[in-house]
Design an enzyme around this catalytic site. Structure first.
Site, PDB file in Angstrom:
ATOM      1  CG  ASP A 341      -2.240   0.740   0.966  1.00 58.85           C
ATOM      2  OD1 ASP A 341      -2.218   1.674   0.151  1.00 58.85           O
ATOM      3  OD2 ASP A 341      -3.257   0.429   1.593  1.00 58.85           O
ATOM      4  CG  HIS A 364      -0.725   1.445  -3.504  1.00 61.08           C
ATOM      5  ND1 HIS A 364      -2.039   1.157  -3.198  1.00 61.08           N
ATOM      6  CD2 HIS A 364      -0.254   0.332  -4.135  1.00 61.08           C
ATOM      7  CE1 HIS A 364      -2.344  -0.069  -3.610  1.00 61.08           C
ATOM      8  NE2 HIS A 364      -1.262  -0.581  -4.172  1.00 61.08           N
TER       9      HIS A 364
END
Length: 533
Positions: A341, A364
């Protein structure tokens, strides 16, 4: 006869005068000696106190008994007594007559908590370090001892693997400036029984002042058993990434659920969490395979993270590298973050955050948000991210907010970001939604004063995506020295996209970002006093 009596009286008077003079000289000498002696003792006591406070005791090694004895001698009270102020020697009055001062009373020694490092090894408190026996109680006992000693050190030695269940190293009555020296490996239990119905953290440091976690050790969350329950994981920007064959890539590295003979709780823990603490430092260690976030700071002030690493697979769901929430005055640098993430996630209540010299990927990217979920108020300001390298990440530098929220994001700088095959390098998304469908709402977290400079590298989907609110457009968005080149991989590629985004292009960009509206919106809805940060 009268003359004899007169001579006798005079003789007696003379003798009395001589006696008075002798007595007076003796008294002055005594007083002078007494004053000199008092000043000498006072100075020596001060010197002794200074030498004790500056001296660090030797390491206690494997003998915790001496640590306990020292601890008992110095900790009858939970708070240290303030040091007495230095007194100056008494001065003579205007008539040069000496002032008689009482010497200070000698009291039994009642020293503040011992300063200088005292070492408390978990091995001295019964830890086995074989990776099989539960060492939680040994860690708790070592912390209880270290907690009482200012500037103490709790050590987790190298060469051992410690199985430790959920544990909280708690204040607020611990002494300041404790060091948690991690050189071994700490592993989390993988049985569901250890977690009950679910916990938000695995290892927690709470309500401490001057806490430092350092070393060359590893915190291993062994989170693969949790990840399968969240797979597939949907990020709000996933909808922008369309494979050329219109099929979602299936990952085969996660365990098949039928192979698991137990089910973990739905609430997943963060591997290492700091809560309500001041002057926090994390350095050197590695945190890997967390069930959820790897490193989280919540309600903290004065945080520094450096020379450490986070490691988990790129498809491990919700495994943020570093997560900041309600935390201010933060410095993150010289760190490598690889996760599933956001490498760094900056949430509501954060201000004065400086990130530099960080390697990010997979993951991310570095994100502000998501903010304003469930119509909440979010305030983020004064964030600088610079000198960062990203490789094979989904997004680069991103701001994401939910519809319906209030508050603001302002004073943001992204500078000198190097990108290598990043899908979406620059993103502002005020319509963030990690569900299949979200309700349309008019209010939004306002975004203003965002600068992008020297953002360079390659992208694989879309270079710029600015999706801003109709009622609260993004304003004062500045772009300069943007150079992003496409790399065709397995996704449909798109041109830059802007919606209700206003600002300025200081230099030509590659590709041209013609969709940015120059200047300010003609009409911009004003937030109520309650909604303003």
């Amino acid at each position: 006869m009268v003359m004899r009596k007169g001579l006798r009286v005079r003789s007696i008077t003379m003798m009395m005068l001589i006696a008075v003079l002798v007595w007076s000289v003796t008294l002055e000498t005594c007083i002078a000696r007494r004053g000199k002696h008092w000043r000498h003792n006072h100075r020596s006591s001060s010197d002794l106190s200074d030498s004790l406070s500056s001296k660090k005791p030797k390491s206690h090694g494997n003998s915790h008994h001496s640590s306990h004895n020292s601890n008992n001698n110095h900790h009858n009270k939970s708070k240290p007594k303030p040091k007495p102020k230095q007194k100056t020697p008494p001065k003579a009055d205007d008539n040069n007559s000496p002032v008689v001062s009482q010497p200070p009373q000698v009291q039994p020694p009642s020293l503040p908590p011992l300063k200088g490092s005292q070492v408390f090894s978990v091995m001295d408190f019964g830890a086995k370090g074989d990776g099989k026996c539960d060492d939680t109680k040994a860690f708790e006992a070592a912390w209880a001892a270290a907690c009482k000693v200012e500037a103490s050190m709790m050590t987790v030695p190298s060469g051992y693997t410690f199985l430790v269940g959920p544990i909280s190293f708690s204040g607020p009555y611990c002494q300041a400036n404790i060091v948690f020296q991690l050189d071994g490996t700490i592993i989390a239990p993988t049985d569901s029984k250890s977690w009950g119905k679910g916990l938000l953290w695995w290892i927690e440091f709470t309500k401490l002042k001057g806490i430092k976690v350092q070393g060359k050790g590893v915190i291993d969350g062994r989170g693969s058993g949790w990840w399968q329950q969240d797979y597939p994981f949907i990020d709000g920007e996933t909808k922008l990434i369309v494979p050329l064959n219109n099929s979602v890539h299936q990952n085969s590295t996660l365990p098949i659920r039928s192979e698991l003979d137990w089910k973990m709780p739905s609430i997943k823990p963060t591997a290492l969490r700091f809560y309500g603490s001041i002057d926090v430092e994390v350095s050197g260690i590695t945190i890997q395979n967390s069930p959820q976030c790897h490193l989280k700071f919540d309600n903290c002030i004065d945080v520094e993270v450096h020379d450490m690493s986070v490691s988990s697979p790129g498809d491990s769901p919700n495994t943020d590298g570093i997560h900041l929430q309600n935390t201010r005055d933060v410095l993150i640098h010289s760190t490598t973050l690889a996760c599933g993430d956001d490498c760094i996630s900056i949430q509501t209540g954060c201000s004065n955050v400086f990130v530099h010299n960080v390697n990010c990927g997979p993951g991310h990217g570095i994100s502000i948000g998501s903010l304003g979920k469930d119509s909440t108020k979010a305030c983020v300001s004064n964030i600088t991210v610079r000198d960062v390298a990203m490789h094979n990440t989904m997004t680069g530098v991103r701001i994401k907010t939910w519809q319906g929220g209030v508050g603001s994001v302002k004073g943001i700088l992204f500078s000198n970001i190097q990108l290598n095959e990043v899908q979406l390098p620059i993103v502002i998304d005020q319509f963030y939604c990690d569900h299949s469908k979200c309700k349309n709402q008019t209010s939004a977290v306002a975004v203003e004063g965002v600068t992008y400079e020297r953002i360079k590298g390659t992208y694989t989907v879309k270079p710029v995506h600015f999706a801003c609110s109709d009622n609260f457009p993004c304003v004062d968005v500045q772009l300069s020295a943007i150079e992003l080149k496409p790399v065709q991989e397995k996704y449909h590629m798109s041109d830059p996209f802007c919606w209700q985004t206003f600002g300025e292009l200081s230099t030509p960009t590659l590709p041209p970002i013609d969709c940015l509206q120059i200047g300010k919106p003609a009409r911009n809805r004003v937030q109520s006093d309650h909604d303003v940060c």
